[in-house]
Design a protein around this motif. Sequence first.
Motif, PDB file in Angstrom:
ATOM      1  N   ASN A 555       0.834  -1.205   0.000  1.00  0.00           N
ATOM      2  CA  ASN A 555       0.000   0.000   0.000  1.00  0.00           C
ATOM      3  C   ASN A 555       0.873   1.263   0.000  1.00  0.00           C
ATOM      4  OD1 ASN A 555      -2.471  -1.171  -0.070  1.00  0.00           O
ATOM      5  ND2 ASN A 555      -2.894  -1.051   2.129  1.00  0.00           N
ATOM      6  N   ALA A 559       1.048   4.053  -2.797  1.00  0.00           N
ATOM      7  CA  ALA A 559       0.670   5.429  -2.463  1.00  0.00           C
ATOM      8  C   ALA A 559       1.764   6.405  -2.889  1.00  0.00           C
ATOM      9  CB  ALA A 559       0.411   5.536  -0.960  1.00  0.00           C
ATOM     10  N   ASP A 587       5.180   6.357   4.937  1.00  0.00           N
ATOM     11  CA  ASP A 587       5.464   6.786   3.554  1.00  0.00           C
ATOM     12  C   ASP A 587       5.253   8.284   3.429  1.00  0.00           C
ATOM     13  OD1 ASP A 587       2.728   7.495   2.573  1.00  0.00           O
ATOM     14  OD2 ASP A 587       2.327   5.369   3.050  1.00  0.00           O
ATOM     15  N   GLY A 591      -1.226  10.550   1.686  1.00  0.00           N
ATOM     16  CA  GLY A 591      -1.940  10.435   2.992  1.00  0.00           C
ATOM     17  C   GLY A 591      -3.323   9.809   2.787  1.00  0.00           C
ATOM     18  N   ILE A 592      -4.030   9.629   3.901  1.00  0.00           N
ATOM     19  CA  ILE A 592      -5.323   8.923   3.846  1.00  0.00           C
ATOM     20  C   ILE A 592      -6.444   9.905   3.540  1.00  0.00           C
ATOM     21  CG2 ILE A 592      -6.928   7.440   5.143  1.00  0.00           C
ATOM     22  CD1 ILE A 592      -4.155   6.210   4.545  1.00  0.00           C
ATOM     23  N   LEU A 598     -11.240   3.604   6.470  1.00  0.00           N
ATOM     24  CA  LEU A 598      -9.994   2.918   6.104  1.00  0.00           C
ATOM     25  C   LEU A 598     -10.018   1.408   6.340  1.00  0.00           C
ATOM     26  CD1 LEU A 598      -7.259   3.781   5.008  1.00  0.00           C
ATOM     27  CD2 LEU A 598      -6.474   4.037   7.352  1.00  0.00           C
ATOM     28  N   TYR A 603     -13.456  -1.177   1.170  1.00  0.00           N
ATOM     29  CA  TYR A 603     -13.206   0.258   0.943  1.00  0.00           C
ATOM     30  C   TYR A 603     -11.888   0.370   0.189  1.00  0.00           C
ATOM     31  CZ  TYR A 603     -11.437   4.950   1.655  1.00  0.00           C
ATOM     32  OH  TYR A 603     -10.881   6.181   1.435  1.00  0.00           O
ATOM     33  N   THR A 604     -11.961   0.972  -1.002  1.00  0.00           N
ATOM     34  CA  THR A 604     -10.745   1.136  -1.811  1.00  0.00           C
ATOM     35  C   THR A 604     -10.855   2.391  -2.666  1.00  0.00           C
ATOM     36  OG1 THR A 604      -9.313   0.099  -3.432  1.00  0.00           O
ATOM     37  CG2 THR A 604     -11.662  -0.376  -3.646  1.00  0.00           C
ATOM     38  N   THR A 605      -9.708   2.953  -2.970  1.00  0.00           N
ATOM     39  CA  THR A 605      -9.699   4.110  -3.891  1.00  0.00           C
ATOM     40  C   THR A 605      -8.993   3.728  -5.201  1.00  0.00           C
ATOM     41  OG1 THR A 605      -7.671   4.868  -2.863  1.00  0.00           O
ATOM     42  CG2 THR A 605      -9.717   5.859  -2.065  1.00  0.00           C
ATOM     43  N   LYS A 606      -8.625   2.407  -5.267  1.00  0.00           N
ATOM     44  CA  LYS A 606      -7.872   1.965  -6.449  1.00  0.00           C
ATOM     45  C   LYS A 606      -8.811   1.283  -7.434  1.00  0.00           C
ATOM     46  CE  LYS A 606      -4.117   1.092  -3.288  1.00  0.00           C
ATOM     47  NZ  LYS A 606      -3.479   0.044  -2.514  1.00  0.00           N
ATOM     48  N   MET A 610      -9.281  -4.325  -4.115  1.00  0.00           N
ATOM     49  CA  MET A 610     -10.401  -5.092  -3.537  1.00  0.00           C
ATOM     50  C   MET A 610     -10.895  -4.438  -2.232  1.00  0.00           C
ATOM     51  SD  MET A 610     -11.276  -7.816  -5.201  1.00  0.00           S
ATOM     52  CE  MET A 610     -11.967  -8.916  -3.994  1.00  0.00           C
ATOM     53  N   GLY A 611     -10.060  -3.651  -1.574  1.00  0.00           N
ATOM     54  CA  GLY A 611     -10.446  -3.011  -0.300  1.00  0.00           C
ATOM     55  C   GLY A 611     -10.537  -3.983   0.867  1.00  0.00           C
ATOM     56  N   GLY A 613      -7.505  -5.611   2.071  1.00  0.00           N
ATOM     57  CA  GLY A 613      -6.175  -5.745   2.678  1.00  0.00           C
ATOM     58  C   GLY A 613      -6.111  -5.273   4.130  1.00  0.00           C
ATOM     59  N   LEU A 614      -6.503  -4.026   4.375  1.00  0.00           N
ATOM     60  CA  LEU A 614      -6.352  -3.474   5.727  1.00  0.00           C
ATOM     61  C   LEU A 614      -7.305  -4.149   6.716  1.00  0.00           C
ATOM     62  CD1 LEU A 614      -5.815   0.332   5.069  1.00  0.00           C
ATOM     63  CD2 LEU A 614      -4.165  -1.317   5.933  1.00  0.00           C
TER      64      LEU A 614
HETATM   65  P1  ADP Z   1      -6.740  -2.004  -1.518  1.00  0.00           P
HETATM   66  O1  ADP Z   1      -5.286  -1.822  -1.406  1.00  0.00           O
HETATM   67  O2  ADP Z   1      -7.152  -3.202  -2.242  1.00  0.00           O
HETATM   68  O3  ADP Z   1      -7.452  -0.761  -1.920  1.00  0.00           O
HETATM   69  P2  ADP Z   1      -6.607  -1.882   1.276  1.00  0.00           P
HETATM   70  O4  ADP Z   1      -7.561  -2.313   2.365  1.00  0.00           O
HETATM   71  O5  ADP Z   1      -5.262  -2.395   1.452  1.00  0.00           O
HETATM   72  O6  ADP Z   1      -7.251  -2.290  -0.057  1.00  0.00           O
HETATM   73  O7  ADP Z   1      -6.560  -0.293   1.279  1.00  0.00           O
HETATM   74  C1  ADP Z   1      -7.754   0.422   1.299  1.00  0.00           C
HETATM   75  C2  ADP Z   1      -7.539   1.824   0.872  1.00  0.00           C
HETATM   76  O8  ADP Z   1      -6.777   2.536   1.846  1.00  0.00           O
HETATM   77  C3  ADP Z   1      -6.730   1.996  -0.355  1.00  0.00           C
HETATM   78  O9  ADP Z   1      -7.568   1.874  -1.473  1.00  0.00           O
HETATM   79  C4  ADP Z   1      -6.175   3.385  -0.182  1.00  0.00           C
HETATM   80  O10 ADP Z   1      -7.085   4.352  -0.602  1.00  0.00           O
HETATM   81  C5  ADP Z   1      -6.016   3.524   1.266  1.00  0.00           C
HETATM   82  N1  ADP Z   1      -4.612   3.333   1.656  1.00  0.00           N
HETATM   83  C6  ADP Z   1      -4.057   2.221   2.208  1.00  0.00           C
HETATM   84  N2  ADP Z   1      -2.754   2.434   2.505  1.00  0.00           N
HETATM   85  C7  ADP Z   1      -2.484   3.708   2.126  1.00  0.00           C
HETATM   86  C8  ADP Z   1      -1.315   4.531   2.195  1.00  0.00           C
HETATM   87  N3  ADP Z   1      -0.142   4.090   2.661  1.00  0.00           N
HETATM   88  N4  ADP Z   1      -1.424   5.822   1.744  1.00  0.00           N
HETATM   89  C9  ADP Z   1      -2.607   6.286   1.278  1.00  0.00           C
HETATM   90  N5  ADP Z   1      -3.725   5.580   1.199  1.00  0.00           N
HETATM   91  C10 ADP Z   1      -3.667   4.283   1.614  1.00  0.00           C
END
Ligand code: ADP
Length: 652
Positions: A555, A559, A587, A591-592, A598, A603-606, A610-611, A613-614
């Motif tokens: 991530n 980012a 990093d 930022g978030i 989160l 929840y994902t911005t990509k 898949m949203g 991971g976290l």
């Molecule tokens: P994915 O990576 O599949 O989107 P994650 O659960 O790992 O799923 O992350 C969710 C969202 O959190 C990401 O889509 C991103 O928007 C945000 N994110 C995670 N890590 C970071 C980071 N280091 N910097 C900025 N945004 C992050």
Amino acid sequence: MASGTQQLIQSRWPWLAASLILTVSLFVATTLGWLWYADQRDSAARELSLDLLWLEQNVTQTLNDNQRLLENWSHDLQTPGSTGDFLALADGLMKENPALIAIDYLDKNGRRVAGLPAYHDRPVRLPPVSDPFVSDAIRRAYSLKKPAYSRVIEQYAPLWVLVVPIADDPSGVVLATYDLDQLLSERVPWWFVQRYDLSLIDRDNKQLSPRDGLTTELSSEVHKLNFGPDNSGLSLRASPHARLHSEGPLLWLSLAVVAFGVLIIWLLRLLQRWLRERQTAQQALAHELHFREAMEQSLVTGLLAFDRDGRIIYVNPALCQMLGLSSQQLIGACAPFVFWPPEHANECQAAHTAMLHGDNPELGRTLNLLDADQCRLSVRLFASPLIGDNSTPNGWMASLYDISAERQAANTARERDELLQHTARLANLAEFASGIAHELNQPLAAIANYSAAADAFLHASPMQTAKVEEAVQRMGDESRRAGKIIHSLRSFIQKRAIRHELRDLTTLLTEPLALLAPLSARLQVAIEVNCADSPVWVECDAVMIEQVIFNLLRNAIEAVAACPGEHAPVQLTITPDQANVILSVTDHGPGIADPDKLFLPFYTTKTEGMGLGLAICRTVIESHGGRLWHQPNPVGGACFQFRLQRLTSEML
Ligand code: ADP
């Protein structure tokens, strides 16, 4: 305390009841006696008044009759030669009235003309006609022109002289002398004397008759009434015989009534106090019973007591509910019990025997039991000696806590975690597959290139053996790299149970760093690792922690890569303290965007994200008893951290 008071009250009760009954009986008897005695006294007093009245009338009547006769006869004395008749009549009167001891006819000069008894010299027992009391009476009779009594003359007996004037002029008088002792003894009937002490007193309250009698004090018991004609100044005093009507018994009876009354009041107050004590004790007992009952009802822990032989002697409602059996089915039962499952009978028997031998671990023991519906349940059993009244153990007390639900919940949570992770891995599979395919392409292409080169070097002349060797070695390296990539993929997508093992956290960085090296190189984002050389021991599932580190690093790289310009490296830091270890991934990316969402799954911005991971990372860390959180990087970017319990050298 309540039962002690109860005992005391029970022991006092018969004593108090007997005393009260006895005292009330005595009180009633004494009161009745007192009433009877008082009534007797009243009726005796009434009787006395009536008797005295009768006596007075009798005496007065006699005296008046005599006076009237003497008046008539004296009147006749004015006729000359009538003295003889007078004496004859007087003699008859004296015979009828022995108390009349003398009748004298005096001329106007006070000389005796005739009289009875006849004498030459006046007997000494008779008062002289010149006695001052007699002279005084004569004077009064002349002046009043009617008969007059003298004052009592005390001779051998109290004497009383009636002076009757013969005519209106002072031409002579007739004297009638009464012996009052005689009068009394003659006129008072025998029954009167038997009942009363009688005495004659003059107007100075001096007792005239009987002379030797004691002068009794006037009291309520003594009755007094006029004696003789109105102006005589004499009175008759009568009192009941002392032996019959003394004050003593009445006084004692009154005292006894008062004493018993006071005793009754005291006993009643005592009774009232004891009743109040009893009521308080009963209330306390009832309260205690209710409280115990409420406690028993609200207990969720099953309780059962065994006697020394292992027989069940008590069960609480929670235990009956837990096993689905009634207390009647359980109490009195011996091993083997109906709630022992056949497949665990030996284990249960061993635990039962151990308990009876006093082998009761402080943390209890887990047992599998069977309820009435044949369902298995897991319980934690704690046992302790049952202390009896004499402070010696006379059995065993066991408490059973149903842990089936906890176990079930724990299993379900673990299964859910594992399923979630498995799903997440599968979900990431597509994404990973393309990455892995790309990664595998490189070593495979390299292997193909090296094999072509080796072939060329073999057929060259002269044959370049050293270059062939180097190409073969490179081929080996590349194939090992490919194998590693495939191994990572397998371990990532495999569904597996959590395995806790002791690992050095720094060694868990190797795998994720190796896996991410191609991505890091491609996106031109370096990873900087800051950690001490000494090992940091944690108890964990290594593959899962590696996956967390992998996710956080990936991530961060992505980012940073999203920002234009030169990329600052991602920092990975391991900071151990006394009890814990914190791993941070920092990093300098954008930022978030939305910190609240989160950690929410999906929840994902990509675009291709898949949203998950976290969300998975947080679940994994929490299942290890740790915590994962995010905080903004003060100089821009994001910082993800997790904390795990660290095992120090003493704990290893
Ligand atoms: P994915 O990576 O599949 O989107 P994650 O659960 O790992 O799923 O992350 C969710 C969202 O959190 C990401 O889509 C991103 O928007 C945000 N994110 C995670 N890590 C970071 C980071 N280091 N910097 C900025 N945004 C992050």
